[in-house]
Motif scaffolding. Structure first.
Motif, PDB file in Angstrom:
ATOM      1  N   GLY A  91       5.799   4.421  -2.645  1.00  0.00           N
ATOM      2  CA  GLY A  91       5.629   3.473  -1.708  1.00  0.00           C
ATOM      3  C   GLY A  91       4.664   2.434  -2.833  1.00  0.00           C
ATOM      4  N   MET A  94      -1.015  -1.192  -1.857  1.00  0.00           N
ATOM      5  CA  MET A  94      -2.390  -1.066  -3.535  1.00  0.00           C
ATOM      6  C   MET A  94      -2.340  -0.004  -3.976  1.00  0.00           C
ATOM      7  SD  MET A  94      -3.648  -4.124  -2.603  1.00  0.00           S
ATOM      8  CE  MET A  94      -4.072  -3.720  -4.271  1.00  0.00           C
ATOM      9  N   ALA A  95      -1.928   1.470  -3.128  1.00  0.00           N
ATOM     10  CA  ALA A  95      -2.119   2.562  -3.658  1.00  0.00           C
ATOM     11  C   ALA A  95      -1.281   2.752  -5.165  1.00  0.00           C
ATOM     12  CB  ALA A  95      -2.179   3.858  -2.515  1.00  0.00           C
ATOM     13  N   ASP A 117      10.189   1.684  -2.844  1.00  0.00           N
ATOM     14  CA  ASP A 117       9.625   1.409  -1.527  1.00  0.00           C
ATOM     15  C   ASP A 117      10.278   0.597  -0.286  1.00  0.00           C
ATOM     16  OD1 ASP A 117       6.142   0.643  -0.699  1.00  0.00           O
ATOM     17  OD2 ASP A 117       7.638  -0.973   0.228  1.00  0.00           O
ATOM     18  N   ASN A 118       9.824   0.795   0.741  1.00  0.00           N
ATOM     19  CA  ASN A 118      10.979   0.827   1.990  1.00  0.00           C
ATOM     20  C   ASN A 118      11.672  -0.780   1.885  1.00  0.00           C
ATOM     21  OD1 ASN A 118       8.175   0.785   3.145  1.00  0.00           O
ATOM     22  ND2 ASN A 118       9.073   2.436   4.318  1.00  0.00           N
ATOM     23  N   HIS A 119       9.948  -1.755   2.269  1.00  0.00           N
ATOM     24  CA  HIS A 119      10.286  -3.041   2.183  1.00  0.00           C
ATOM     25  C   HIS A 119      10.894  -4.155   1.051  1.00  0.00           C
ATOM     26  CE1 HIS A 119       7.274  -1.411   5.300  1.00  0.00           C
ATOM     27  NE2 HIS A 119       7.381  -2.798   5.873  1.00  0.00           N
ATOM     28  N   GLU A 125       0.699  -3.142   3.214  1.00  0.00           N
ATOM     29  CA  GLU A 125      -0.048  -3.838   4.374  1.00  0.00           C
ATOM     30  C   GLU A 125      -0.708  -5.483   3.638  1.00  0.00           C
ATOM     31  OE1 GLU A 125      -2.167  -1.473   6.360  1.00  0.00           O
ATOM     32  OE2 GLU A 125      -0.697  -0.458   7.530  1.00  0.00           O
ATOM     33  N   ASN A 145      -6.244  -8.894   4.556  1.00  0.00           N
ATOM     34  CA  ASN A 145      -6.568 -10.282   4.268  1.00  0.00           C
ATOM     35  C   ASN A 145      -8.156 -10.717   3.866  1.00  0.00           C
ATOM     36  OD1 ASN A 145      -8.872 -11.890   6.012  1.00  0.00           O
ATOM     37  ND2 ASN A 145      -7.646 -10.965   7.423  1.00  0.00           N
ATOM     38  N   GLY A 146      -9.134  -9.748   4.246  1.00  0.00           N
ATOM     39  CA  GLY A 146     -10.694 -10.206   2.878  1.00  0.00           C
ATOM     40  C   GLY A 146     -11.210  -9.280   2.517  1.00  0.00           C
ATOM     41  N   ASN A 332      -4.633  -9.923   0.920  1.00  0.00           N
ATOM     42  CA  ASN A 332      -5.228  -9.052  -0.220  1.00  0.00           C
ATOM     43  C   ASN A 332      -3.721  -9.102  -0.608  1.00  0.00           C
ATOM     44  OD1 ASN A 332      -7.352  -8.988   0.870  1.00  0.00           O
ATOM     45  ND2 ASN A 332      -7.592  -6.002   0.840  1.00  0.00           N
ATOM     46  N   ALA A 382      12.722   6.616   0.410  1.00  0.00           N
ATOM     47  CA  ALA A 382      12.332   8.049  -0.373  1.00  0.00           C
ATOM     48  C   ALA A 382      12.990   8.841   2.110  1.00  0.00           C
ATOM     49  CB  ALA A 382      11.004   8.248  -0.329  1.00  0.00           C
ATOM     50  N   TYR A 568      -3.320   1.571  10.339  1.00  0.00           N
ATOM     51  CA  TYR A 568      -4.824   2.312  10.255  1.00  0.00           C
ATOM     52  C   TYR A 568      -4.716   3.817  10.752  1.00  0.00           C
ATOM     53  CZ  TYR A 568      -6.924  -2.232  10.351  1.00  0.00           C
ATOM     54  OH  TYR A 568      -7.494  -3.076   9.888  1.00  0.00           O
ATOM     55  N   HIS A 600      -3.221   7.881  -0.951  1.00  0.00           N
ATOM     56  CA  HIS A 600      -2.673   7.269  -0.403  1.00  0.00           C
ATOM     57  C   HIS A 600      -4.421   6.343   0.645  1.00  0.00           C
ATOM     58  CE1 HIS A 600      -1.525   5.016   3.778  1.00  0.00           C
ATOM     59  NE2 HIS A 600      -0.665   4.365   3.061  1.00  0.00           N
ATOM     60  N   SER A 601      -4.271   4.995   0.797  1.00  0.00           N
ATOM     61  CA  SER A 601      -5.613   4.785   1.023  1.00  0.00           C
ATOM     62  C   SER A 601      -6.133   5.544   1.935  1.00  0.00           C
ATOM     63  CB  SER A 601      -5.842   2.943   1.377  1.00  0.00           C
ATOM     64  OG  SER A 601      -4.206   2.817   2.743  1.00  0.00           O
ATOM     65  N   HIS A 608      -8.914  -0.075   2.100  1.00  0.00           N
ATOM     66  CA  HIS A 608      -9.219  -1.332   1.496  1.00  0.00           C
ATOM     67  C   HIS A 608      -8.947  -0.929   0.290  1.00  0.00           C
ATOM     68  CE1 HIS A 608     -12.672  -4.286   1.055  1.00  0.00           C
ATOM     69  NE2 HIS A 608     -12.674  -3.444  -0.347  1.00  0.00           N
ATOM     70  N   TRP A 609      -8.522  -2.168  -0.270  1.00  0.00           N
ATOM     71  CA  TRP A 609      -7.268  -2.611  -1.440  1.00  0.00           C
ATOM     72  C   TRP A 609      -7.948  -1.861  -2.651  1.00  0.00           C
ATOM     73  CZ3 TRP A 609      -9.123  -5.046  -6.025  1.00  0.00           C
ATOM     74  CH2 TRP A 609     -10.052  -5.168  -6.044  1.00  0.00           C
TER      75      TRP A 609
HETATM   76  C1  LIG Z   1      -4.427  -5.834   9.807  1.00  0.00           C
HETATM   77  C2  LIG Z   1      -5.334  -4.904   8.945  1.00  0.00           C
HETATM   78  C3  LIG Z   1      -6.344  -6.137   8.048  1.00  0.00           C
HETATM   79  C4  LIG Z   1      -6.357  -5.239   7.145  1.00  0.00           C
HETATM   80  N1  LIG Z   1      -7.796  -6.423   6.312  1.00  0.00           N
HETATM   81  C5  LIG Z   1      -8.216  -5.571   5.429  1.00  0.00           C
HETATM   82  C6  LIG Z   1      -8.997  -6.649   4.383  1.00  0.00           C
HETATM   83  O1  LIG Z   1      -9.720  -7.036   4.748  1.00  0.00           O
HETATM   84  N2  LIG Z   1      -9.435  -5.774   3.276  1.00  0.00           N
HETATM   85  C7  LIG Z   1      -8.755  -4.381   3.109  1.00  0.00           C
HETATM   86  O2  LIG Z   1      -9.500  -4.388   1.506  1.00  0.00           O
HETATM   87  N3  LIG Z   1      -7.945  -3.837   3.343  1.00  0.00           N
HETATM   88  C8  LIG Z   1      -7.131  -3.792   4.455  1.00  0.00           C
HETATM   89  N4  LIG Z   1      -6.756  -3.484   5.472  1.00  0.00           N
HETATM   90  C9  LIG Z   1      -5.716  -2.005   5.116  1.00  0.00           C
HETATM   91  C10 LIG Z   1      -5.254  -2.472   3.857  1.00  0.00           C
HETATM   92  O3  LIG Z   1      -4.844  -1.385   4.286  1.00  0.00           O
HETATM   93  C11 LIG Z   1      -5.450  -1.034   2.422  1.00  0.00           C
HETATM   94  O4  LIG Z   1      -6.343  -1.338   1.669  1.00  0.00           O
HETATM   95  C12 LIG Z   1      -4.408  -1.128   1.124  1.00  0.00           C
HETATM   96  O5  LIG Z   1      -3.501  -2.584   1.674  1.00  0.00           O
HETATM   97  C13 LIG Z   1      -3.188   0.016   2.155  1.00  0.00           C
HETATM   98  O6  LIG Z   1      -2.614   0.131   0.900  1.00  0.00           O
HETATM   99  P1  LIG Z   1      -1.926   1.425   0.970  1.00  0.00           P
HETATM  100  O7  LIG Z   1      -0.746   1.313  -0.078  1.00  0.00           O
HETATM  101  O8  LIG Z   1      -2.880   2.848   0.909  1.00  0.00           O
HETATM  102  O9  LIG Z   1      -0.658   1.563   1.836  1.00  0.00           O
HETATM  103  P2  LIG Z   1       0.165   0.234   2.270  1.00  0.00           P
HETATM  104  O10 LIG Z   1      -0.414  -0.785   1.995  1.00  0.00           O
HETATM  105  O11 LIG Z   1       0.646   1.070   3.715  1.00  0.00           O
HETATM  106  O12 LIG Z   1       1.433   0.436   1.301  1.00  0.00           O
HETATM  107  C14 LIG Z   1       2.137   1.989   1.755  1.00  0.00           C
HETATM  108  C15 LIG Z   1       3.497   1.273   1.626  1.00  0.00           C
HETATM  109  O13 LIG Z   1       4.778   2.494   1.301  1.00  0.00           O
HETATM  110  C16 LIG Z   1       6.211   2.541   2.251  1.00  0.00           C
HETATM  111  N5  LIG Z   1       6.558   3.385   2.348  1.00  0.00           N
HETATM  112  C17 LIG Z   1       6.327   4.502   3.491  1.00  0.00           C
HETATM  113  N6  LIG Z   1       7.128   4.912   3.256  1.00  0.00           N
HETATM  114  C18 LIG Z   1       7.876   5.182   2.611  1.00  0.00           C
HETATM  115  C19 LIG Z   1       9.265   5.750   1.795  1.00  0.00           C
HETATM  116  N7  LIG Z   1       9.435   7.063   2.500  1.00  0.00           N
HETATM  117  N8  LIG Z   1       9.823   5.291   0.905  1.00  0.00           N
HETATM  118  C20 LIG Z   1       9.275   4.352   0.820  1.00  0.00           C
HETATM  119  N9  LIG Z   1       8.479   3.401   0.588  1.00  0.00           N
HETATM  120  C21 LIG Z   1       7.210   4.080   1.642  1.00  0.00           C
HETATM  121  C22 LIG Z   1       5.249   1.274   2.929  1.00  0.00           C
HETATM  122  O14 LIG Z   1       5.955   0.955   3.627  1.00  0.00           O
HETATM  123  C23 LIG Z   1       4.182   0.704   1.903  1.00  0.00           C
HETATM  124  O15 LIG Z   1       5.437   0.028   1.544  1.00  0.00           O
HETATM  125  C24 LIG Z   1      -6.337  -4.129   6.458  1.00  0.00           C
HETATM  126  C25 LIG Z   1      -5.053  -3.394   7.102  1.00  0.00           C
HETATM  127  C26 LIG Z   1      -4.313  -3.801   8.623  1.00  0.00           C
HETATM  128  C27 LIG Z   1      -3.022  -2.479   8.702  1.00  0.00           C
END
Ligand SMILES: Cc1cc2nc3c(=O)[nH]c(=O)nc-3n(C[C@H](O)[C@H](O)[C@H](O)COP(=O)(O)OP(=O)(O)OC[C@H]3O[C@@H](n4cnc5c(N)ncnc54)[C@H](O)[C@@H]3O)c2cc1C
Length: 627
Positions: A91, A94-95, A117-119, A125, A145-146, A332, A382, A568, A600-601, A608-609
């Motif tokens: 992944g 942000m995490a 990462d799969n993207h 996000e 985004n904020g 973000n 993965a 979420y 993970h978040s 949140h970021w």
């Molecule tokens: C619409 C929306 C608005 C938001 N607004 C805010 C905001 O204003 N402020 C804020 O701080 N937060 C906001 N958030 C929350 C945001 O999700 C978190 O802040 C943070 O960016 C999440 O990070 P993460 O790494 O935990 O998860 P993710 O961003 O989900 O990252 C996980 C990554 O792992 C990848 N992955 C998953 N499975 C696999 C696999 N098997 N193999 C390889 N890669 C994989 C996923 O595709 C992704 O790229 C918002 C979220 C959304 C959806």
């Protein structure tokens, strides 16, 4: 590059703007396999580094569904090990970035790490869309985004969350915004796509509320600044809403009070503890669903306190006021880019300064170089993670990932799953039963962010608004942000200049069980083609704005859809605290097992970021302590 109508049509099979097509053509525009999606689902992606990665891509969705359906369950153990690492991070959101940054600072010399990462681009996000309209570059967030500028941390190492990374990366505390560029009377715009939905901030934005009444549609502007007197509401409803807005509570900070709040939904709290009518909770549904995936009846009152909902602040806190939220041009993605620049300086063109980090081109060729201590491999899912031996005794973990249709095996001394529960329970093959049980309590809500590039937004100016809210049809809200200036990126806030109108669309159906709401939303998001959404957006905007001069053929220059299938985790009551009956599910997962840690978040409940990066940091330290 200019977006022409031809790009639009060639890129995405976009519908003819002249004749709105009917919904119902949905499936014919989709892939032949009903479990798979293709470009007719995905649609136009804009320009720039993020053009091929807006929301979940067809490849990500299809591979994830193959995984869920067990297609990777019989991978041969004989698959040769291609590479060996000390740490593999699954992944790159942000995490994952927080995990990689902690590894960079704390790994022993010679230790090596691979992030999968799969993207097609890092950030999860936290990514951005880019348009080019009439020679102007427009940038908008895909999801996250904020932010508020956090308190200053003198010693970042002792701080956590936003404050820690803000200080560590020296992100500017004074941020340059372009308030108003037109010579005409200014309007107030929100700086992100979110703040104007919050009761404490909505008065700072000029918002039009559209009411469908028996005598037709009626607009009322800035209704809360007028104590709802200009809104077509009954006296009873108006009074109940005002009571909700004015409600305060003084006794919510003690630990017992927090634990108590987590036994109730926000709706139950308002009705049972504050004896308020149902109107406030219903009004709060949209904000709650935009922040947590579902409405007031499903979200723990504990987390409603974190976001200072009505009834959750003391009189004093309320009077202290709220600062403005901010948003980088791509939301973000700005924070994700700061992490990347510090993990791999050459991966973003330019120097280590604000302007270059936010707007520099991504050097994709620098992400995955054999000699680097930290490598980032994109487009790689993965599909299997398992200890080599028993979790208690194994010295390594085998990771299989799929890239360009081919599976590869690698070996790691430890793995951080910076991916969500919906993935982990399928991918981690020796996941203990207690983790499976804990993950049963994680419901994942989905989200759609639609960015619409406009030639100008004069029609909204004529209505005296920069944001709109409505009920029914496509979405519920849309707004134009007050744009940030970064280097040469200096977009105007001028009704006669191009701008992006952003629709934030949650999928909540209050009153239904959480699982049913999520399943219904998922079916819609999965089975609606790009063309069908395009038509819905054009029709919705025509309904709302045509009387003010909007013409969808003339004014819309591009539409990008960002679909997030698991946007979420829904923090339902009981999500946060251990009870006499047992550990809170998230605390079970945080412990990790053997050489696999989880960060993970979603484990925060309120995603949140900064806390997301903290989760990656915690999980990485668990592995560094083990290997
Ligand atoms: C619409 C929306 C608005 C938001 N607004 C805010 C905001 O204003 N402020 C804020 O701080 N937060 C906001 N958030 C929350 C945001 O999700 C978190 O802040 C943070 O960016 C999440 O990070 P993460 O790494 O935990 O998860 P993710 O961003 O989900 O990252 C996980 C990554 O792992 C990848 N992955 C998953 N499975 C696999 C696999 N098997 N193999 C390889 N890669 C994989 C996923 O595709 C992704 O790229 C918002 C979220 C959304 C959806």
């Amino acid at each position: 590059m200019k977006i022409t109508r031809r790009d639009f049509v060639n890129g995405v099979l976009a519908g003819s703007g002249a004749a709105l097509l009917k919904p119902g053509m949905v499936m014919s525009a989709m892939s032949n396999n009903p479990n798979r999606v293709d470009m007719s689902w995905y649609g136009y992606g804009g320009v720039g580094d993020y053009a091929n990665s807006h929301g979940n891509t067809p490849d990500v969705v299809n591979t994830a569904h193959r995984l869920r359906d067990g297609e990777f369950s019989n991978l041969p153990n004989s698959l040769p090990i291609d590479e060996e690492y000390d740490l593999v991070i699954v992944g790159g959101g942000m995490a994952g970035l927080g995990a990689a940054w902690h590894f960079k600072k704390n790994a022993k010399p010679g230790q090596k790490c691979l992030m999968l990462d799969n993207h097609p681009i890092f950030g999860g996000e936290a990514k951005e869309n880019e348009f080019s309209v009439d020679g102007e570059t427009l940038i908008a967030p895909q999801g996250a985004n904020g932010f508020f500028v956090p308190p200053h941390a003198d010693d970042p190492e002792q701080a956590s969350g936003d404050a820690r990374y803000y200080a560590e990366f020296k992100i500017p505390r004074e941020l340059p915004f372009n308030a108003w560029s037109s010579k005409e009377k200014p309007l107030n715009a929100c700086r992100d796509n979110f703040g104007y939905l919050h009761w404490l901030l909505e008065g700072k934005t000029n918002i039009g509320y559209f009411f469908d009444t028996d005598s037709g549609g009626k607009w009322a502007n800035d209704i809360w600044n007028h104590d709802l007197k200009n809104a077509p509401l009954s006296n009873e409803v108006r009074e109940s809403l005002l009571q909700w807005h004015r409600s305060r509570s003084e006794n919510l900070s003690a630990k017992e009070a927090s634990e108590h709040l987590d036994t109730l939904s926000y709706k139950e709290y308002l009705e049972k503890e504050l004896n308020l009518g149902v109107e406030g909770a219903a009004e709060a549904d949209l904000f709650m669903a935009s922040a947590f995936g579902l409405g007031s009846g499903d979200i723990s009152a504990y987390v409603a306190r974190d976001v200072a909902m009505p009834g959750m602040l003391s009189k004093q806190q309320f009077e202290d006021g709220v600062p403005r939220r901010n948003s980088f041009p791509g939301g973000n993605s700005g924070f994700a880019r700061y992490f990347l620049k510090h993990i791999k300086p050459e991966a973003i063109a330019g120097k280590n300064n604000f302007d270059d980090i936010i707007t520099g081109a991504i050097n994709f060729s620098k992400l995955d170089r054999p000699d680097d201590d930290i490598r980032i491999r994109l487009n790689s899912t993965a599909v299997a993670v398992q200890h080599e031996g028993t979790a208690e005794n194994a010295n390594s973990v085998r990771v299989i990932y799929s890239h360009a249709g081919k599976e590869h095996a690698i070996r790691a001394k430890g793995v951080v799953m910076a991916s969500g529960g919906w993935v982990n329970k399928h991918v981690v093959r020796d996941l203990p039963e207690r983790f499976h049980q804990a993950y049963q309590h994680f419901h994942h809500a989905l989200f759609l962010v639609a960015n619409v590039a406009l030639k100008n937004w004069r029609f909204m100016y004529e209505m005296g608004i920069t944001a709109a809210r409505w009920q029914g049809g496509f979405g519920y809200t849309a707004n134009i942000r007050e744009p940030m200036f970064v280097g040469r990126h200096r977009p105007a806030l001028d009704p006669d200049k191009p701008a992006v109108l952003t629709f934030y669309v949650p999928f909540h159906t209050p009153g239904l069980p959480v699982s049913a709401q999520v399943a219904m939303g998922r079916a819609e998001l999965f089975f609606t083609s790009y063309m069908d959404y395009e038509n819905q957006i054009r029709a919705q905007m025509t309904k709302l704005f045509s009387a003010a001069g909007f013409d969808h053929n003339r004014d819309i220059k591009g539409i990008i859809l960002n679909r997030w299938g698991h946007a979420y985790v829904v923090p339902t009551p009981g999500f946060f605290f251990d009870t006499k009956k047992g550990q809170a599910p998230r605390n079970v997962i945080k412990k990790g097992y053997g050489r696999i840690a989880f960060g993970h978040s979603e484990l925060e409940g309120f995603q949140h970021w900064g806390p997301a990066a903290d989760q990656g940091r915690r999980a990485t330290q668990q592995i560094l302590d083990t290997i």
